[in-house]
Write an enzyme that holds these catalytic residues in place. Sequence first.
Site, PDB file in Angstrom:
ATOM      1  N   ARG A 256       0.859  -1.196   0.000  1.00 11.17           N
ATOM      2  CA  ARG A 256       0.000   0.000   0.000  1.00 11.17           C
ATOM      3  C   ARG A 256       0.889   1.237   0.000  1.00 11.17           C
ATOM      4  O   ARG A 256       1.417   1.614   1.038  1.00 11.17           O
ATOM      5  CB  ARG A 256      -0.890  -0.033   1.255  1.00 11.17           C
ATOM      6  CG  ARG A 256      -2.082   0.914   1.197  1.00 11.17           C
ATOM      7  CD  ARG A 256      -2.733   1.029   2.565  1.00 11.17           C
ATOM      8  NE  ARG A 256      -1.976   1.921   3.424  1.00 11.17           N
ATOM      9  CZ  ARG A 256      -1.943   1.845   4.763  1.00 11.17           C
ATOM     10  NH1 ARG A 256      -2.624   0.929   5.405  1.00 11.17           N
ATOM     11  NH2 ARG A 256      -1.228   2.703   5.458  1.00 11.17           N
ATOM     12  N   HIS A 260      -3.901   4.614   4.379  1.00 11.46           N
ATOM     13  CA  HIS A 260      -5.016   3.657   4.357  1.00 11.46           C
ATOM     14  C   HIS A 260      -6.211   4.261   3.614  1.00 11.46           C
ATOM     15  O   HIS A 260      -6.783   3.655   2.716  1.00 11.46           O
ATOM     16  CB  HIS A 260      -5.407   3.266   5.784  1.00 11.46           C
ATOM     17  CG  HIS A 260      -6.685   2.499   5.853  1.00 11.46           C
ATOM     18  ND1 HIS A 260      -6.816   1.238   5.305  1.00 11.46           N
ATOM     19  CD2 HIS A 260      -7.902   2.822   6.359  1.00 11.46           C
ATOM     20  CE1 HIS A 260      -8.068   0.819   5.487  1.00 11.46           C
ATOM     21  NE2 HIS A 260      -8.737   1.761   6.118  1.00 11.46           N
ATOM     22  N   TYR A 269       2.818   5.919  11.703  1.00 11.06           N
ATOM     23  CA  TYR A 269       3.109   4.558  12.178  1.00 11.06           C
ATOM     24  C   TYR A 269       4.014   3.764  11.236  1.00 11.06           C
ATOM     25  O   TYR A 269       4.328   2.623  11.510  1.00 11.06           O
ATOM     26  CB  TYR A 269       1.804   3.775  12.407  1.00 11.06           C
ATOM     27  CG  TYR A 269       0.860   3.740  11.219  1.00 11.06           C
ATOM     28  CD1 TYR A 269       1.073   2.853  10.173  1.00 11.06           C
ATOM     29  CD2 TYR A 269      -0.237   4.595  11.139  1.00 11.06           C
ATOM     30  CE1 TYR A 269       0.226   2.818   9.084  1.00 11.06           C
ATOM     31  CE2 TYR A 269      -1.100   4.567  10.050  1.00 11.06           C
ATOM     32  CZ  TYR A 269      -0.857   3.671   9.021  1.00 11.06           C
ATOM     33  OH  TYR A 269      -1.695   3.637   7.938  1.00 11.06           O
TER      34      TYR A 269
HETATM   35  C1  LIG Z   1     -15.935  -5.462  10.696  1.00 10.19           C
HETATM   36  C2  LIG Z   1     -15.044  -4.274  10.609  1.00 10.19           C
HETATM   37  N1  LIG Z   1     -14.112  -4.069  11.560  1.00 10.19           N
HETATM   38  C3  LIG Z   1     -13.289  -3.008  11.486  1.00 10.19           C
HETATM   39  C4  LIG Z   1     -13.398  -2.111  10.458  1.00 10.19           C
HETATM   40  C5  LIG Z   1     -12.475  -0.908  10.367  1.00 10.19           C
HETATM   41  N2  LIG Z   1     -11.495  -1.127   9.296  1.00 10.19           N
HETATM   42  C6  LIG Z   1     -11.645  -0.526   8.088  1.00 10.19           C
HETATM   43  S1  LIG Z   1     -10.413  -0.951   7.027  1.00 10.19           S
HETATM   44  C7  LIG Z   1      -9.656  -1.911   8.178  1.00 10.19           C
HETATM   45  C8  LIG Z   1      -8.384  -2.623   7.849  1.00 10.19           C
HETATM   46  C9  LIG Z   1      -8.489  -3.566   6.703  1.00 10.19           C
HETATM   47  O1  LIG Z   1      -7.212  -4.000   6.315  1.00 10.19           O
HETATM   48  P1  LIG Z   1      -7.022  -5.022   5.156  1.00 10.19           P
HETATM   49  O2  LIG Z   1      -8.021  -6.114   5.249  1.00 10.19           O
HETATM   50  O3  LIG Z   1      -5.587  -5.414   5.133  1.00 10.19           O
HETATM   51  O4  LIG Z   1      -7.409  -4.182   3.842  1.00 10.19           O
HETATM   52  P2  LIG Z   1      -6.678  -2.894   3.216  1.00 10.19           P
HETATM   53  O5  LIG Z   1      -7.373  -1.697   3.759  1.00 10.19           O
HETATM   54  O6  LIG Z   1      -5.244  -2.955   3.572  1.00 10.19           O
HETATM   55  O7  LIG Z   1      -6.889  -3.001   1.733  1.00 10.19           O
HETATM   56  C10 LIG Z   1     -10.378  -1.909   9.378  1.00 10.19           C
HETATM   57  C11 LIG Z   1      -9.959  -2.645  10.581  1.00 10.19           C
HETATM   58  C12 LIG Z   1     -14.384  -2.339   9.483  1.00 10.19           C
HETATM   59  N3  LIG Z   1     -14.537  -1.533   8.432  1.00 10.19           N
HETATM   60  N4  LIG Z   1     -15.182  -3.437   9.575  1.00 10.19           N
END
Ligand SMILES: Cc1ncc(C[n+]2csc(CCOP(=O)(O)OP(=O)(O)O)c2C)c(N)n1
Length: 374
Positions: A256, A260, A269
């Site tokens: 990435r 985010h 971080y």
């Molecule tokens: C059920 C749930 N828990 C927490 C969140 C908050 N949240 C949004 S994105 C994220 C991280 C996701 O990371 P990843 O699966 O690696 O996907 P990336 O964003 O890196 O593409 C979190 C914890 C959410 N949207 N839904």
Amino acid sequence: MKTVAEFEIKYCQFLDAAGSLAAGAPPLASDTAELLKMYRFMTLVRAFDTKAVNLQRTGKLGTYASCLGHEAAHVGVAAAMHPEDVLIPVYREFGSQIWRGVKMSTILTFWGGDERGCDYTTAREDFPWCVPIATQMLHGAGVAMAMKIRGQKRCSVTFIGDGGTSEGAFYEAINLAGARALPAVFVIVNNGWAISVPIEQQTATKTLAQKAIAAGIPGVQVDGNDVIAVRHITSEAVTRARRGEGPTLIEALTYRLGDHTTADDASRYRDQSEVKEAWGKEPLLRLRSHLMKLRVWDEAREGALKAECAREVEAAVDEYLSAPKPSTDEMFDHLFANPPKGLAEQREVARRYANGHHAAGHGAGHGRNGSDGH
Ligand SMILES: Cc1ncc(C[n+]2csc(CCOP(=O)(O)OP(=O)(O)O)c2C)c(N)n1
Ligand SMILES: [Mg+2]
């Protein structure tokens, strides 16, 4: 004691970071028409992504999840799909969606806070974005089950992030897909981070692909920055699924390069040296040098393509910004046949805000400035 199960996980890369092609690369590696098409889309998506971030920064788009660095993973997967397959994205797979014909103005419409952006004119059966992490995995398994019951020759392709693979829904979906031999392809985009959680803290597993083993399905790792490898591996998985040979779990390793989302500041971080190193491995660079070696690309064509992409993105932005806004009533219209009293009151309050007649001291009329849905 005796060994009752053994497994190995294969890793696939054809085009390395320097743009060198490995021996045994598939015919796709010399199919200049297809390579140029993928390069064109990857360049377009990058232009779109940059513009979308700028729109958010100037208050013209809600929170936006950049796909910077994910172009090969997204375009490679979509290019391996058939039009009648169903794409089930998370929230940043714009490269896959644009390849499949979703209009850039439609994408902006949704991330500008207008749900009419979920109504695609092409790829109409593809799913809209999914922010509740991993829930889309169950939709992916369910869609594949429907296809199987109907005897259709098509498959679902579901994306998930590295962080998402820690959720129960991830395991439930791959387990069901394995148990019922569903025509489903699951693609983990391992970009190293789940917001501020690095992959080393996310899990003790050596690869995410090996999570497939517990579901009794094949798992494979691929260089997610090598569009040739991503498309090749996904094609194999899609073919297997469509032949009735069951699901596959693919782990695409990428990085990435951005924050985010626009609501995040990764410099708080994450070490800048890590980001700098990742830029050396980004997906457009290596495909461009491969195309130059094949003598189908040069600086002049690069300049012309960038200008063309910028024009296309500008046209999409104009279409998005000039579209009439939905009325605030639309948020309430399809919830209940007879809205409960509380909602009816909220609809009235929303109308007052929309008309600028609201209580003093509160800001209003934020236009397209959406809130942070993450
Ligand atoms: C059920 C749930 N828990 C927490 C969140 C908050 N949240 C949004 S994105 C994220 C991280 C996701 O990371 P990843 O699966 O690696 O996907 P990336 O964003 O890196 O593409 C979190 C914890 C959410 N949207 N839904
Ligand atoms: Mg991630």
